[in-house]
Design a protein around this motif. Structure first.
Motif, short mmCIF file in Angstrom:
data_model
loop_
_atom_site.label_atom_id
_atom_site.label_comp_id
_atom_site.label_asym_id
_atom_site.label_seq_id
_atom_site.Cartn_x
_atom_site.Cartn_y
_atom_site.Cartn_z
N UNK A 81 0.81 -1.21 0.00
CA UNK A 81 0.00 0.00 0.00
C UNK A 81 0.84 1.25 0.00
N UNK A 82 0.53 2.17 0.93
CA UNK A 82 1.27 3.43 1.03
C UNK A 82 2.34 3.40 2.13
N UNK A 83 2.68 2.21 2.62
CA UNK A 83 3.71 2.09 3.65
C UNK A 83 5.09 2.25 3.03
N UNK A 84 6.02 2.78 3.79
CA UNK A 84 7.40 2.91 3.33
C UNK A 84 8.11 1.57 3.43
N UNK A 135 11.58 -2.18 -11.97
CA UNK A 135 10.26 -2.34 -12.60
C UNK A 135 9.18 -1.67 -11.75
N UNK A 136 8.08 -1.26 -12.39
CA UNK A 136 6.93 -0.70 -11.69
C UNK A 136 6.21 -1.78 -10.90
N UNK A 137 6.12 -2.98 -11.46
CA UNK A 137 5.45 -4.08 -10.79
C UNK A 137 3.96 -4.09 -11.05
N UNK A 138 3.29 -5.03 -10.43
CA UNK A 138 1.85 -5.19 -10.56
C UNK A 138 1.23 -5.15 -9.18
N UNK A 139 0.14 -4.40 -9.04
CA UNK A 139 -0.55 -4.27 -7.75
C UNK A 139 -1.72 -5.24 -7.68
N UNK A 140 -1.91 -5.81 -6.50
CA UNK A 140 -2.98 -6.77 -6.23
C UNK A 140 -3.77 -6.27 -5.04
N UNK A 141 -5.10 -6.29 -5.12
CA UNK A 141 -5.93 -5.90 -3.99
C UNK A 141 -5.96 -7.04 -2.98
N UNK A 142 -6.31 -6.71 -1.76
CA UNK A 142 -6.41 -7.74 -0.71
C UNK A 142 -7.43 -8.79 -1.12
N UNK A 143 -8.56 -8.37 -1.70
CA UNK A 143 -9.59 -9.32 -2.13
C UNK A 143 -9.05 -10.26 -3.20
N UNK A 144 -8.31 -9.73 -4.15
CA UNK A 144 -7.75 -10.57 -5.22
C UNK A 144 -6.70 -11.55 -4.68
N UNK A 145 -5.97 -11.11 -3.67
CA UNK A 145 -4.96 -11.98 -3.05
C UNK A 145 -5.62 -13.09 -2.22
N UNK A 146 -6.83 -12.84 -1.74
CA UNK A 146 -7.51 -13.82 -0.91
C UNK A 146 -7.20 -13.65 0.57
N UNK A 147 -6.89 -12.42 1.00
CA UNK A 147 -6.56 -12.18 2.40
C UNK A 147 -7.69 -11.48 3.15
N UNK A 148 -8.84 -11.27 2.51
CA UNK A 148 -9.94 -10.56 3.14
C UNK A 148 -9.98 -9.11 2.70
N UNK A 149 -10.43 -8.24 3.62
CA UNK A 149 -10.55 -6.82 3.29
C UNK A 149 -9.20 -6.11 3.25
#
Length: 176
Positions: A81-84, A135-149
């Motif tokens: 996310x936005x964490x350092x 690389x920029x990489x690819x972002x995954x949402x928590x829902x798509x990862x399967x970790x919940x909210x």
């Protein structure tokens, strides 16, 4: 005679130096041609998903779709996310490269948090995975990862790229 000797010796030395430099450059070019180039980000497919039954462990993969062998960083770059900061490599010493042949997939596991009940836990909505730091990489949402909210994060670690899912699981401490 002195003038000729004064001119001949430096000219001969220069000729020998040119021959040596040319031979060394030729050898360097051969070594560079044998060494795979860095993978272009567009030639890679990056995936990530929580390990079934282990919501604090993500399994990431990178597949090379290009025509020739190339290299990525030895350790994936995983940010939250936005964490350092990013997940730290385990074991330490994650500098270097990992070679991918055409069609080859490499795997790594990421432990996002050691104890989900840890009061220091941070919650993020996305995780970004890149095969190389450039690389920029690819972002995954928590829902798509399967970790919940959210994805719980505190002192995350990632394995080096491994040739199989099972090897990545063993490297992070899962007994599979």
């Amino acid at each position: 005679m002195r003038i000729r000797a004064a001119i001949a010796v430096p000219a001969a030395s220069a000729a020998v130096a040119c021959l040596l430099l040319t031979a060394q450059q030729g050898q360097a070019a051969t070594a560079d041609q044998a060494r795979p180039v860095r993978c272009a980000e567009k030639s890679l497919t990056v995936r990530a998903k929580a390990v079934p039954g282990e919501p604090t462990v993500l399994r990431v993969g990178v597949t090379h779709r290009g025509a020739g062998a190339c290299v990525v960083d030895r350790v994936p770059t995983v940010t939250f996310g936005d964490l350092d900061g990013a997940a730290l490599p385990t074991p330490q010493g994650g500098t270097g490269t990992y070679r991918l042949a055409p069609g080859q997939t490499a795997y790594a596991d990421v432990r996002t948090i050691g104890d989900p009940a840890d009061p220091e836990a941070r919650r993020v909505d996305t995780v970004t995975v890149a095969a190389s730091a450039a690389h920029w990489g690819r972002s995954f949402t928590a829902a798509r990862l399967g970790t919940g909210k959210h994805v719980l994060v505190w002192e995350p670690v990632t394995t080096w790229w491994q040739p199989t899912r099972a090897a990545a699981d063993r490297a992070i401490g899962l007994s599979r």
